[in-house]
Write an enzyme that holds these catalytic residues in place. Sequence first.
Site, PDB file in Angstrom:
ATOM      1  CB  CYS A   1      38.803  38.532  43.013  1.00  0.00           C
ATOM      2  SG  CYS A   1      40.366  38.287  42.123  1.00  0.00           S
TER       3      CYS A   1
ATOM      4  CG  HIS B   1      35.674  38.130  40.374  1.00  0.00           C
ATOM      5  ND1 HIS B   1      36.374  39.255  40.006  1.00  0.00           N
ATOM      6  CD2 HIS B   1      36.566  37.089  40.336  1.00  0.00           C
ATOM      7  CE1 HIS B   1      37.633  38.920  39.755  1.00  0.00           C
ATOM      8  NE2 HIS B   1      37.771  37.620  39.951  1.00  0.00           N
TER       9      HIS B   1
ATOM     10  CG  ASN C   1      40.353  38.213  37.407  1.00  0.00           C
ATOM     11  OD1 ASN C   1      40.071  39.178  38.112  1.00  0.00           O
ATOM     12  ND2 ASN C   1      40.460  36.985  37.899  1.00  0.00           N
TER      13      ASN C   1
END
Length: 328
Positions: free
Chosen positions: A122, A255, A285
């Site tokens: 990520c 993020h 996500n």
Amino acid sequence: MSMAIKYSVIAGSGSYLPERVVSNDELAVELAQRGIQTSDEWIVERTGIRQRHLAERGVTTSVLATEAARRAMADAGVGPADLDLIIVATSTPDFVFPSTACLVQANLGAKGGAAFDVQAVCSGFAYALTTADSFVRAGRVRCALVIGAEVFSSILDWNDRSTCVLFGDGAGAVVIKAADEPGILAAQLHADGSQTKILCAAGNVAYGQVTGDPFLRMDGQAVFKQAVTVLDRSARDVCAEAGMTIDQVDWLVPHQANVRILNFLARKLNVSADRVVVTVDQHANTSAASVPLALDAARRDGRIKPGQHVLMQGVGGGFTWGSVLARM
């Protein structure tokens, strides 16, 4: 290539999401058929996620990445022949090799420039963007395509409620160009390899067999604690490197892990909610794709304007994290 070039600027952005949108209610029905109980209320309360885009089987990361790339290139007004470098940040490549970046290069009809992948989960987009910026600052390239793209649905254990509700698929991209004035002002990358087990997909392919556990596993509480700590420190450090304070940042583009992390981070940084770009409710996500997806969304809807300062942050498995501060 001239060594007089000192800076890079973000010249354009683009994004792409799979057509299939799965709401929490729809996901709850699908999981119930597996004996897994969840609900829209349960997911929203814990994550802020309301829906996610999921790629159909057979749709690979390079497909999503290529479409996002085309849109970013159109926004920047560049063609395949202009690309000196392509970097794809992904944890879900099409193959062991060749790289997803090489596949994207072929899809775009670009030839001759460098193309490679980076894998920092990520944090991948921050790693890729910082790498591309370094190439430009060194005078090695004048135009680079940086992509974050994932088909995370392919590595989820759909019997694990704690993870399968969190993720989605997608791709985001930016084009950066050499410039006389700074666009990317500062960047910092970090990792702590002692924390590998709190977020990992520890499988591998060896001798024709899948070894280890091929699915994503996460210690959610440990990830939360680590994420908010390192992102807070990284945000302050990268601003200091640029001679700025958090108050001078117009937009925080973190993020998109879950709303709890975003809200907690904003409070620690004393950043008001209306200065934080949030897309996790719509995208879930998307790992390395989350920051460029959010950046592109906020540029296209007019929130992020030319001349504003944007702080992009990634954090993920490894454990890795990074921050990039840019003037748009």
